[in-house]
Design a protein around this motif. Sequence first.
Motif, PDB file in Angstrom:
ATOM      1  N   GLU A 123       0.806  -1.169   0.020  1.00  0.00           N
ATOM      2  CA  GLU A 123      -0.196   0.182   0.052  1.00  0.00           C
ATOM      3  C   GLU A 123       0.824   1.186   0.099  1.00  0.00           C
ATOM      4  O   GLU A 123       0.615   2.250  -0.723  1.00  0.00           O
ATOM      5  CB  GLU A 123      -1.005  -0.101   1.173  1.00  0.00           C
ATOM      6  CG  GLU A 123      -1.969  -1.109   0.991  1.00  0.00           C
ATOM      7  CD  GLU A 123      -2.747  -1.139   2.483  1.00  0.00           C
ATOM      8  OE1 GLU A 123      -4.024  -1.787   2.333  1.00  0.00           O
ATOM      9  OE2 GLU A 123      -2.194  -0.767   3.538  1.00  0.00           O
ATOM     10  N   PHE A 124       2.075   1.281   0.924  1.00  0.00           N
ATOM     11  CA  PHE A 124       2.834   2.537   0.548  1.00  0.00           C
ATOM     12  C   PHE A 124       3.474   2.483  -0.631  1.00  0.00           C
ATOM     13  O   PHE A 124       3.490   3.474  -1.049  1.00  0.00           O
ATOM     14  CB  PHE A 124       3.873   2.109   1.834  1.00  0.00           C
ATOM     15  CG  PHE A 124       4.744   3.401   2.010  1.00  0.00           C
ATOM     16  CD1 PHE A 124       4.293   4.537   2.937  1.00  0.00           C
ATOM     17  CD2 PHE A 124       5.979   3.534   1.329  1.00  0.00           C
ATOM     18  CE1 PHE A 124       5.213   5.523   2.960  1.00  0.00           C
ATOM     19  CE2 PHE A 124       6.977   4.650   1.451  1.00  0.00           C
ATOM     20  CZ  PHE A 124       6.403   5.505   2.239  1.00  0.00           C
ATOM     21  N   VAL A 125       3.880   1.541  -1.208  1.00  0.00           N
ATOM     22  CA  VAL A 125       4.636   1.593  -2.583  1.00  0.00           C
ATOM     23  C   VAL A 125       3.527   2.193  -3.630  1.00  0.00           C
ATOM     24  O   VAL A 125       3.900   3.019  -4.361  1.00  0.00           O
ATOM     25  CB  VAL A 125       5.034   0.275  -3.115  1.00  0.00           C
ATOM     26  CG1 VAL A 125       5.587   0.320  -4.515  1.00  0.00           C
ATOM     27  CG2 VAL A 125       6.196  -0.274  -2.196  1.00  0.00           C
ATOM     28  N   ARG A 126       2.303   1.627  -3.504  1.00  0.00           N
ATOM     29  CA  ARG A 126       1.380   2.078  -4.271  1.00  0.00           C
ATOM     30  C   ARG A 126       1.038   3.556  -4.355  1.00  0.00           C
ATOM     31  O   ARG A 126       0.996   4.416  -5.126  1.00  0.00           O
ATOM     32  CB  ARG A 126       0.028   1.445  -4.150  1.00  0.00           C
ATOM     33  CG  ARG A 126      -0.964   1.672  -5.004  1.00  0.00           C
ATOM     34  CD  ARG A 126      -2.393   1.011  -4.879  1.00  0.00           C
ATOM     35  NE  ARG A 126      -3.062   1.089  -3.572  1.00  0.00           N
ATOM     36  CZ  ARG A 126      -4.257   0.838  -3.357  1.00  0.00           C
ATOM     37  NH1 ARG A 126      -5.039   0.152  -4.093  1.00  0.00           N
ATOM     38  NH2 ARG A 126      -4.982   1.323  -2.276  1.00  0.00           N
ATOM     39  N   ALA A 127       0.930   4.116  -3.064  1.00  0.00           N
ATOM     40  CA  ALA A 127       0.701   5.557  -2.811  1.00  0.00           C
ATOM     41  C   ALA A 127       2.042   6.391  -3.276  1.00  0.00           C
ATOM     42  O   ALA A 127       1.675   7.380  -3.920  1.00  0.00           O
ATOM     43  CB  ALA A 127       0.648   5.580  -1.238  1.00  0.00           C
ATOM     44  N   VAL A 128       3.194   5.945  -3.078  1.00  0.00           N
ATOM     45  CA  VAL A 128       4.293   6.702  -3.629  1.00  0.00           C
ATOM     46  C   VAL A 128       4.712   6.667  -5.041  1.00  0.00           C
ATOM     47  O   VAL A 128       4.604   7.681  -5.962  1.00  0.00           O
ATOM     48  CB  VAL A 128       5.466   6.320  -2.985  1.00  0.00           C
ATOM     49  CG1 VAL A 128       6.920   6.688  -3.497  1.00  0.00           C
ATOM     50  CG2 VAL A 128       5.626   6.486  -1.312  1.00  0.00           C
ATOM     51  N   GLN A 129       4.066   5.601  -5.511  1.00  0.00           N
ATOM     52  CA  GLN A 129       4.330   5.291  -7.126  1.00  0.00           C
ATOM     53  C   GLN A 129       3.196   5.653  -8.124  1.00  0.00           C
ATOM     54  O   GLN A 129       3.432   6.181  -9.236  1.00  0.00           O
ATOM     55  CB  GLN A 129       4.846   3.920  -7.443  1.00  0.00           C
ATOM     56  CG  GLN A 129       6.400   3.775  -7.081  1.00  0.00           C
ATOM     57  CD  GLN A 129       6.705   2.133  -7.382  1.00  0.00           C
ATOM     58  OE1 GLN A 129       5.943   1.407  -7.759  1.00  0.00           O
ATOM     59  NE2 GLN A 129       8.015   2.094  -7.158  1.00  0.00           N
ATOM     60  N   LYS A 130       2.141   5.600  -7.576  1.00  0.00           N
ATOM     61  CA  LYS A 130       0.832   5.741  -8.173  1.00  0.00           C
ATOM     62  C   LYS A 130      -0.142   6.559  -7.561  1.00  0.00           C
ATOM     63  O   LYS A 130      -1.103   7.018  -8.357  1.00  0.00           O
ATOM     64  CB  LYS A 130       0.094   4.243  -8.348  1.00  0.00           C
ATOM     65  CG  LYS A 130       0.932   3.372  -9.233  1.00  0.00           C
ATOM     66  CD  LYS A 130       0.242   2.039  -9.272  1.00  0.00           C
ATOM     67  CE  LYS A 130       1.150   1.068 -10.137  1.00  0.00           C
ATOM     68  NZ  LYS A 130       0.314  -0.292 -10.384  1.00  0.00           N
ATOM     69  N   GLY A 131       0.119   7.392  -6.551  1.00  0.00           N
ATOM     70  CA  GLY A 131      -0.651   8.337  -5.953  1.00  0.00           C
ATOM     71  C   GLY A 131      -1.896   7.708  -5.640  1.00  0.00           C
ATOM     72  O   GLY A 131      -3.177   8.374  -5.804  1.00  0.00           O
ATOM     73  N   ILE A 132      -2.100   6.440  -4.775  1.00  0.00           N
ATOM     74  CA  ILE A 132      -3.363   5.776  -4.409  1.00  0.00           C
ATOM     75  C   ILE A 132      -3.231   5.941  -2.904  1.00  0.00           C
ATOM     76  O   ILE A 132      -2.520   5.065  -2.541  1.00  0.00           O
ATOM     77  CB  ILE A 132      -3.673   4.703  -4.974  1.00  0.00           C
ATOM     78  CG1 ILE A 132      -3.849   4.861  -6.723  1.00  0.00           C
ATOM     79  CG2 ILE A 132      -4.999   3.971  -4.604  1.00  0.00           C
ATOM     80  CD1 ILE A 132      -3.775   3.863  -7.395  1.00  0.00           C
ATOM     81  N   ARG A 133      -4.078   6.433  -2.196  1.00  0.00           N
ATOM     82  CA  ARG A 133      -4.171   6.045  -0.933  1.00  0.00           C
ATOM     83  C   ARG A 133      -4.665   4.692  -0.456  1.00  0.00           C
ATOM     84  O   ARG A 133      -5.067   3.987  -1.139  1.00  0.00           O
ATOM     85  CB  ARG A 133      -5.223   7.142  -0.200  1.00  0.00           C
ATOM     86  CG  ARG A 133      -4.821   8.482   0.000  1.00  0.00           C
ATOM     87  CD  ARG A 133      -5.832   9.390   0.678  1.00  0.00           C
ATOM     88  NE  ARG A 133      -7.016   8.893   0.606  1.00  0.00           N
ATOM     89  CZ  ARG A 133      -8.309   9.985   0.901  1.00  0.00           C
ATOM     90  NH1 ARG A 133      -7.895  11.181   1.266  1.00  0.00           N
ATOM     91  NH2 ARG A 133      -9.510   9.389   0.914  1.00  0.00           N
ATOM     92  N   ARG A 134      -4.483   4.542   0.840  1.00  0.00           N
ATOM     93  CA  ARG A 134      -5.003   3.139   1.437  1.00  0.00           C
ATOM     94  C   ARG A 134      -6.348   2.718   1.185  1.00  0.00           C
ATOM     95  O   ARG A 134      -6.488   1.698   0.851  1.00  0.00           O
ATOM     96  CB  ARG A 134      -4.670   2.935   2.820  1.00  0.00           C
ATOM     97  CG  ARG A 134      -4.845   1.794   3.709  1.00  0.00           C
ATOM     98  CD  ARG A 134      -4.220   1.828   4.930  1.00  0.00           C
ATOM     99  NE  ARG A 134      -4.303   0.354   5.737  1.00  0.00           N
ATOM    100  CZ  ARG A 134      -5.275   0.184   6.414  1.00  0.00           C
ATOM    101  NH1 ARG A 134      -6.384   0.967   6.691  1.00  0.00           N
ATOM    102  NH2 ARG A 134      -5.563  -0.927   6.962  1.00  0.00           N
ATOM    103  N   ASP A 135      -7.217   3.760   1.199  1.00  0.00           N
ATOM    104  CA  ASP A 135      -8.786   3.667   1.093  1.00  0.00           C
ATOM    105  C   ASP A 135      -8.967   3.500  -0.586  1.00  0.00           C
ATOM    106  O   ASP A 135     -10.089   3.302  -0.880  1.00  0.00           O
ATOM    107  CB  ASP A 135      -9.497   4.551   2.034  1.00  0.00           C
ATOM    108  CG  ASP A 135      -9.188   6.111   1.038  1.00  0.00           C
ATOM    109  OD1 ASP A 135      -8.291   6.056   0.270  1.00  0.00           O
ATOM    110  OD2 ASP A 135      -9.732   7.051   1.952  1.00  0.00           O
ATOM    111  N   GLY A 136      -7.865   3.513  -1.408  1.00  0.00           N
ATOM    112  CA  GLY A 136      -8.043   3.584  -2.846  1.00  0.00           C
ATOM    113  C   GLY A 136      -8.459   4.989  -3.583  1.00  0.00           C
ATOM    114  O   GLY A 136      -8.537   4.973  -4.874  1.00  0.00           O
TER     115      GLY A 136
END
Length: 470
Positions: free
Chosen positions: A88-101
Amino acid sequence: MPKGTPGVTSQAVAVFLASLTLCTQLWANEIQKGEYLARAADCVGCHTSNPSRPFAGGYRVPTPFGDVYSTNITPDPDTGIGRYSADEFVRAVQKGIRRDGADLYPAMPYDSFAAMSREDVLAVRAFLLAQPPISQPRPQNILPFPFNQRWILVLWKLANLRTGNFTPDPSRTAGWNRGAYLVEVLGHCGACHTPRNTTFGMDENRKLAGGTAGIWQAFNITGDKIAGVGGWSDDELFRFLKTGAVPGKAYAGGPMAETVMNSLQHLSDEDIHAIVAYLRDVPAQPGDERQPRFSWGNAPVTAGGAGAKTQGSGSIDGDTLYRSLCSGCHGMKGRGSPDGSYPSLIHNTALGAATPENVVMTILEGIKAGDVAGRKSMAAFSGWLDDGQVAALANYVTARFGNPDLSVTAADVRQMRAGSTTSQTIMVLTAQSLVVGGAVLMLGLLLLLARRLHRGMTSARLMFAHRDRR
């Protein structure tokens, strides 16, 4: 108990302790690596609103569309990243998506961080998780319609987000590739120094040709000898990045001064040299300047320039304001202090620019220099001077020490103080029209499609009813 068992047990304990020590050391190394990467990315600069609460967020990021506030990235489980998994952290940093989507606003430069390696992102996560957790909710963003609707970020990402890790160029040196990674990815220099295209993403055709950071102008840092840094030596570029000050050339102000203070001064000399090597190879891009920004400063040092008699509130002219507020540090002749702690206004890029924003913002907000290399900070005068006085002082110093073609009015200052410029306002209104117009067009198409489907179904029902009667 069989003979020799205590020896076996002791050996197992020794192996376990050795493994634990190794794991602890590896984790410590990971945290240390993450700390350096977080410095290079200047995470603390944008995620800290109160220096006593580092990484707790709440920092105001002004954009042409309104104010966005940074998130809490401490390990707090409720307001921070404590519940984020590694993925989830990688997704937030690389794709700009929060934990809640939900999609993150690109005030966080994930369009640059998208090329970070997973290993680097996880090292930053390890460092952040080692920090004290701080409970601090994020303030509400202040964005007008339709920019307060996160669904439009999907469209922005389709136009501007390119995924995939950074790939070194095998034809280049290791230093050049390191510089490219630091400039394009970790340091996200393009977020400020690259102009925006019609979809408000970075214009890759004009890479590093100059952009904005709020109202502050982020100058052209390509190799152009007039608009960019082509007239700088490698040593001067190195010194500016490391200290924010090169007498006779430039002094960092606004967000750049804070970047030097929070990030660049902490990087290794090897990495700073790598950044310089990469910048030297960025294609030159022309600008609006008719001579290098640092070349201005040959105007007469006596009062009476075009801006000297510009009137402010109460008929206070620029000369009077300069004498009372500025001469104590910068000197009556604008040469600064001998030790360089107070900068010279002569041959200073802020005063030689083609636009007045940085001069006005320096007067309004001051300079946070953090005593880097002995350079002193400057007080903000936004609460002391009205719009007319700021305009009078800005016009005076540019006419006397810098580009005499610059001119600013009280109305311009009022708009900058409020957080925008005329060009940004036009851009926002245009964007609003495009988004709303596009939404109306989409709704119209959907209604038209629905009407045709309804007619088709009605015709089908009539046809079947007629067939049944037969």
